[in-house]
Design an enzyme around this catalytic site. Structure first.
Site, mmCIF file in Angstrom:
data_model
loop_
_atom_site.group_PDB
_atom_site.id
_atom_site.type_symbol
_atom_site.label_atom_id
_atom_site.label_comp_id
_atom_site.label_asym_id
_atom_site.label_seq_id
_atom_site.Cartn_x
_atom_site.Cartn_y
_atom_site.Cartn_z
ATOM 1 N N ARG A 583 0.975 -1.133 -0.104
ATOM 2 C CA ARG A 583 -0.012 -0.100 -0.129
ATOM 3 C C ARG A 583 0.824 1.380 0.049
ATOM 4 O O ARG A 583 1.099 1.864 -0.932
ATOM 5 C CB ARG A 583 -0.819 0.064 1.252
ATOM 6 C CG ARG A 583 -1.816 -1.128 1.161
ATOM 7 C CD ARG A 583 -2.997 -0.845 2.287
ATOM 8 N NE ARG A 583 -2.498 -0.595 3.574
ATOM 9 C CZ ARG A 583 -3.102 -0.616 4.884
ATOM 10 N NH1 ARG A 583 -4.348 -0.799 4.826
ATOM 11 N NH2 ARG A 583 -2.699 -0.173 5.864
ATOM 12 N N ARG A 669 2.025 -1.590 18.080
ATOM 13 C CA ARG A 669 1.103 -0.704 18.000
ATOM 14 C C ARG A 669 -0.208 -1.583 18.253
ATOM 15 O O ARG A 669 -0.640 -2.555 17.517
ATOM 16 C CB ARG A 669 0.945 -0.359 16.496
ATOM 17 C CG ARG A 669 2.009 0.565 15.914
ATOM 18 C CD ARG A 669 1.755 1.028 14.762
ATOM 19 N NE ARG A 669 1.648 0.118 13.659
ATOM 20 C CZ ARG A 669 2.614 -0.461 12.724
ATOM 21 N NH1 ARG A 669 3.605 0.188 13.173
ATOM 22 N NH2 ARG A 669 2.174 -1.220 11.905
ATOM 23 N N TYR A 711 -41.307 -4.058 5.512
ATOM 24 C CA TYR A 711 -41.065 -3.914 4.127
ATOM 25 C C TYR A 711 -40.859 -5.323 3.547
ATOM 26 O O TYR A 711 -40.138 -6.120 3.715
ATOM 27 C CB TYR A 711 -39.707 -3.054 3.782
ATOM 28 C CG TYR A 711 -40.155 -1.516 4.167
ATOM 29 C CD1 TYR A 711 -40.925 -0.896 3.464
ATOM 30 C CD2 TYR A 711 -39.030 -1.040 5.250
ATOM 31 C CE1 TYR A 711 -41.058 0.633 3.916
ATOM 32 C CE2 TYR A 711 -39.271 0.288 5.571
ATOM 33 C CZ TYR A 711 -40.350 1.210 4.896
ATOM 34 O OH TYR A 711 -40.445 2.289 5.259
ATOM 35 N N CYS A 759 -34.735 -2.087 9.017
ATOM 36 C CA CYS A 759 -35.341 -0.863 8.273
ATOM 37 C C CYS A 759 -34.264 0.303 8.996
ATOM 38 O O CYS A 759 -33.319 0.059 9.376
ATOM 39 C CB CYS A 759 -36.607 -0.403 9.061
ATOM 40 S SG CYS A 759 -37.953 -1.739 8.930
ATOM 41 N N MET A 760 -34.419 1.406 8.108
ATOM 42 C CA MET A 760 -33.406 2.475 8.358
ATOM 43 C C MET A 760 -33.515 2.970 9.876
ATOM 44 O O MET A 760 -32.216 3.176 10.223
ATOM 45 C CB MET A 760 -33.904 3.837 7.412
ATOM 46 C CG MET A 760 -32.736 4.798 7.801
ATOM 47 S SD MET A 760 -33.207 6.505 6.815
ATOM 48 C CE MET A 760 -33.038 5.727 5.133
ATOM 49 N N ASP A 761 -34.497 2.957 10.636
ATOM 50 C CA ASP A 761 -34.415 3.545 11.905
ATOM 51 C C ASP A 761 -34.850 2.298 13.048
ATOM 52 O O ASP A 761 -35.280 3.125 13.990
ATOM 53 C CB ASP A 761 -35.157 4.693 11.983
ATOM 54 C CG ASP A 761 -34.812 6.022 10.718
ATOM 55 O OD1 ASP A 761 -33.539 6.340 11.081
ATOM 56 O OD2 ASP A 761 -35.571 6.277 10.052
#
Length: 821
Positions: A583, A669, A711, A759-761
């Site tokens: 990378r 780390r 839904y 669902c979204m919420d």
């Protein structure tokens, strides 16, 4: 859970019941003693104890217990139901205590009774940590040390146990006699004597005498010598007294204790031999408690040569403090459960340590259980509080404070609530500290701009424990760089950084300059490495004293130019070497021109040289990992020779720390391991996941067979089903792919599978098999709930991803609550 199974007949006999009714033939053994129907988990294998208190009669909850499958009862009047067993006694609490005393008498193992005013839980927990490798320990859960808590704790004694540790707390004369009969200790531990519960005793001497009743059956008692009058009183008792403290005559003589950034460097003498140890804690009370626990551990079999290693595992035991972060304006420290002088001052210390905002405010209630000196004590605490906040920064609640005539004093919590304006607390860290009776937690919604039900609860205690566990496996002297990028893997920014700074971390690392600047603005002063510095933001990075990772010649040239324009010299940089990750990083052909540029650039100084391992967690790639490390070492030798000195080296991430500690070099780390995820197979350190995502049930609806919910009608009920709606969704970070029963979540400690699409919420859970589930019940999306636990790793696996992604996708709109258990 009971340490041994009991039948109702055995309980009735042990408890001295005056009547036994058996409505079931050959009743099954019982495994749980429950006094609260909300905590019942074993159903038919549980005994419900119908306790009577001044405010509540447990018999009124018997119908609820019956609904949960309970068929065995300890009560003071018959149960009006069929098919049940009940033992009738005069006082169910007395009966419980008699049963516990009988249970204790069945064991011949050493049992230590722990009492005192302060530090009982801490000493118990630390003693358990010190002796964890040498004993199977049965102990009081949390701070179960009351007339109810002690018998419930002692009933946990089990045949595998080789040592019992039980706390005993009292608030008035006459209580210890009962607890002593239950615990029957062979050993005693007396912690610090303070002013708590002063009103229950005629004098401090009477309170000490009452506590010493616990030790009538003990042959040896351990105590500190920091309180000479207490130690002198103990020497008049018939038991053998062994002390820890700063006096040469102590069995554990604390010769010196030097405070450092990492804790206290301790030199102690035990059995005529001196030992040097590090106590990873800085407080005076921590030192006293740790030395007492260490003395008891040494006397109970901890090899002295193992003491230094075990001492590193000690960590603070904060039972109730939580921090609620609202980065836009206010951070709340909620400690609204107890208020005695010692706990108030401990809370003041926590407020002092907490950064993030320029101002500090305190809401403080009257103390509890302080007797005649209450007004005097509260006046002193008010002066200390105002010294911390400045004039006008303290609000008090309660009639005692109101009588003292301070400004901004309120007779009760309702009056305080009517006065609160968010603007008065803006840009502040606010300590809410009060006795439980005042219910100061009602202030929280008024001072938060994120009052939604869903919260990401983060244990700073677990974070610090993980840090110490990772560090304990490293060679002495190795430094630790802690990764707090991506808001500390979703857990927060300055809140996590501050805890790691206090734990002793040497460096912090973030991904972008903006993250580092945010930490600086929150008051974090320790070194910060930016792993992906924006070339256009190098000037801001310089001004904030943040150190860049340099992965290319061009970036080095630009940084040197910025430092030169700023008139800076010796700015620390960290050279990133490319060894196989593919990378970012300097390759071998870059080394000669980089060294030439560094030689001509006094504006910068190389603080460290680093690389990134591609597959340290995969045993199948160990050959490649070692090849990376060999390449790194070879390139480092070239750099060190050209620089004329040896900068720090670091290559290991969490997986590398676990699997390749021999390559720790000068620094490591710490990443995902800090947050409790163990990425290396087969190398389990006992890390603890620090975060849990919690919400509550909004509503439950009952649907007939064949009904769809949500839904797309993607899932239909196969039976009459109770479906709960929960206010959390994919906008909060719950992957949409977890719908349609892909994963359960925890309700009342039991699994409730998802139903329909996420669902979204919000999402839906099938709670048909949890008949007692109700609106308002907590839902653990992941994390602990009682004794049940769901790992974030389980969610990640079900979603086809990794825990890192689940954690970092938790939405900023989800409130972060930081707790110390």
């Amino acid at each position: 859970m009971l340490g041994l199974p009991y039948t109702i007949q055995e309980i009735a006999q042990a408890a001295g019941a005056r009547d036994l009714f058996q409505g079931q033939y050959a009743p099954a053994p019982l495994h749980e003693a429950a006094y609260d129907t909300r905590l019942i988990t074993q159903g038919a294998a549980a005994l419900f104890i119908a306790l009577k208190t001044p405010n509540r009669d447990g018999h009124s909850f018997i119908p609820r217990a019956l609904e949960q499958g309970v068929v065995n009862f300890l009560c003071s009047s018959p149960v009006q139901a069929t098919g049940v067993n009940y033992a009738v006694c005069g006082d169910p609490l007395d009966a419980l205590q008699q049963w516990a005393a009988f249970h204790r008498s069945r064991f011949r193992i050493p049992v230590a009774g722990i009492t005192g005013s302060n530090g009982k839980t801490i000493v118990k927990e630390w003693l358990s940590v010190l002796l964890g490798l040498h004993h199977h320990i049965a102990k009081s859960p949390m701070s179960y040390n009351s007339q109810l808590g002690v018998p419930l704790s002692v009933l946990r004694l089990h045949p595998r146990a080789t040592l019992g540790l039980f706390e005993a707390g009292i608030s008035m004369a006459g209580e210890m006699e009962v607890l002593a009969q239950i615990i029957q200790p062979d050993l005693g531990i007396l912690t610090h004597m303070g002013a708590a519960h002063a009103e229950g005793f005629a004098s401090e001497a009477q309170k000490l005498d009452e506590k010493l009743l616990l030790f009538r059956s003990a042959h040896t008692v351990f105590a500190g010598s920091w309180q000479p009058a207490v130690a002198e009183r103990l020497r008049r008792e018939p038991f053998t007294l062994k002390t820890a403290g700063p006096h040469p005559g102590d069995q554990l003589f604390l010769r010196s204790a030097r405070l450092t950034a990492a804790g206290r460097e301790v030199e102690a003498v035990y059995q005529d031999r001196a030992y040097r140890m590090l106590l990873p804690l800085g407080g005076e009370a921590d030192l006293e408690n740790a030395m007492l626990a260490l003395l008891a551990a040494l006397e109970l079999g901890l090899p002295p040569e193992a003491a230094a290693e075990r001492l590193l595992l000690l960590e603070p035991v904060h039972m109730r403090m939580e921090m609620i972060s609202d980065p836009a304006g206010i951070t709340l420290l909620n400690d609204s459960y107890t208020a005695d002088p010692d706990s108030v001052r401990n809370a003041f210390q926590a407020l002092r340590r907490t950064g993030g905002h320029p101002h500090k405010r305190i809401i403080l209630s009257d103390l509890a259980h302080q007797g005649a000196r209450q007004a005097e004590l509260q006046a002193q605490l008010f002066r200390e509080a105002e010294a911390l906040t400045g004039p006008g920064g303290v609000r008090t609640v309660g009639p005692v404070y109101a009588s003292l005539g301070y400004p901004l004093s309120y007779p009760d919590t309702d009056a305080l609530l009517r006065s609160i304006r968010y603007e008065d607390y803006a840009d502040s860290t606010v300590l809410i500290k009060g006795a439980r009776a005042f219910g100061l937690e009602r202030v929280i919604p008024l001072l938060s701009r994120k009052p939604n039900a869903t919260q990401f609860r983060i244990s700073l205690t677990a974070l610090e424990s993980n840090y110490r566990r990772l560090r304990a496996g490293l060679p002495a002297g190795v430094r630790a760089m802690c990764m707090v990028k991506a808001s500390s893997y979703g857990s927060g920014t300055w809140e996590i950084a501050q805890a790691l700074e206090a734990a002793g971390a040497d460096y912090l690392a973030v991904a972008y300059t903006s993250e580092g600047i945010e930490l600086r603005q929150a008051g974090i002063r320790m070194p910060i490495l930016v792993m992906n510095p924006d070339p256009d933001g190098l000037g801001a990075l310089l001004r904030a004293r943040i150190e860049p990772e340099i992965s290319s010649q061009e970036l080095l040239r630009r940084y040197v130019r910025e430092a030169r324009l700023a008139g800076e010299d010796g700015c620390p940089i960290h050279l990133k070497l490319e060894t196989g990750m593919g990378r970012l990083g300097l390759s071998e052909p870059d080394l000669e021109p980089v060294l030439a540029l560094l030689a001509a650039s006094p504006e910068v100084s190389v603080a460290s040289v680093m690389t990134h391992l591609a597959a340290a967690d995969d045993p199948a790639e160990d050959e490649f990992t070692r090849l990376q490390l060999e390449r790194f070492q070879a390139m480092y030798r070239t750099l060190a020779a050209g620089l004329g000195f040896q900068p720090l080296r670091h290559a290991l991430n969490t997986a590398g720390i676990l699997r390749f500690p021999e390559y720790a070099m000068e620094m490591v780390r710490m990443g995902i391991g800090l947050y409790g995820i163990e990425p290396a197979p087969g190398r389990q350190l006992g890390l603890t996941e620090i975060g849990g995502l919690y919400t509550h049930i909004t509503q439950i609806q009952t649907h007939p067979p064949g009904a769809s919910v949500g839904y797309g009608r993607s899932q239909r009920t196969q039976r009459e089903s109770r479906i709960a709606t929960v206010p959390v969704g994919y906008a909060d970070g719950v992957p949409r792919s977890l719908g349609n029963g892909r994963i359960p979540m925890l309700v009342r400690g039991r699994p409730a599978p998802t139903f329909g699409r996420i669902c979204m919420d919000m999402l839906m859970l099938d709670v048909t098999d949890i008949p007692d589930a109700a609106p308002g019940d907590e839902v653990a999306v992941f994390g602990a709930q009682g004794s049940a636990f769901q790992s974030v790793c389980a969610l990640a696996e079900a979603a086809g991803t990794i825990p890192y992604e689940i954690l970092v996708r938790i939405s900023p709109r989800v409130r972060r609550v930081y707790v110390r258990e």
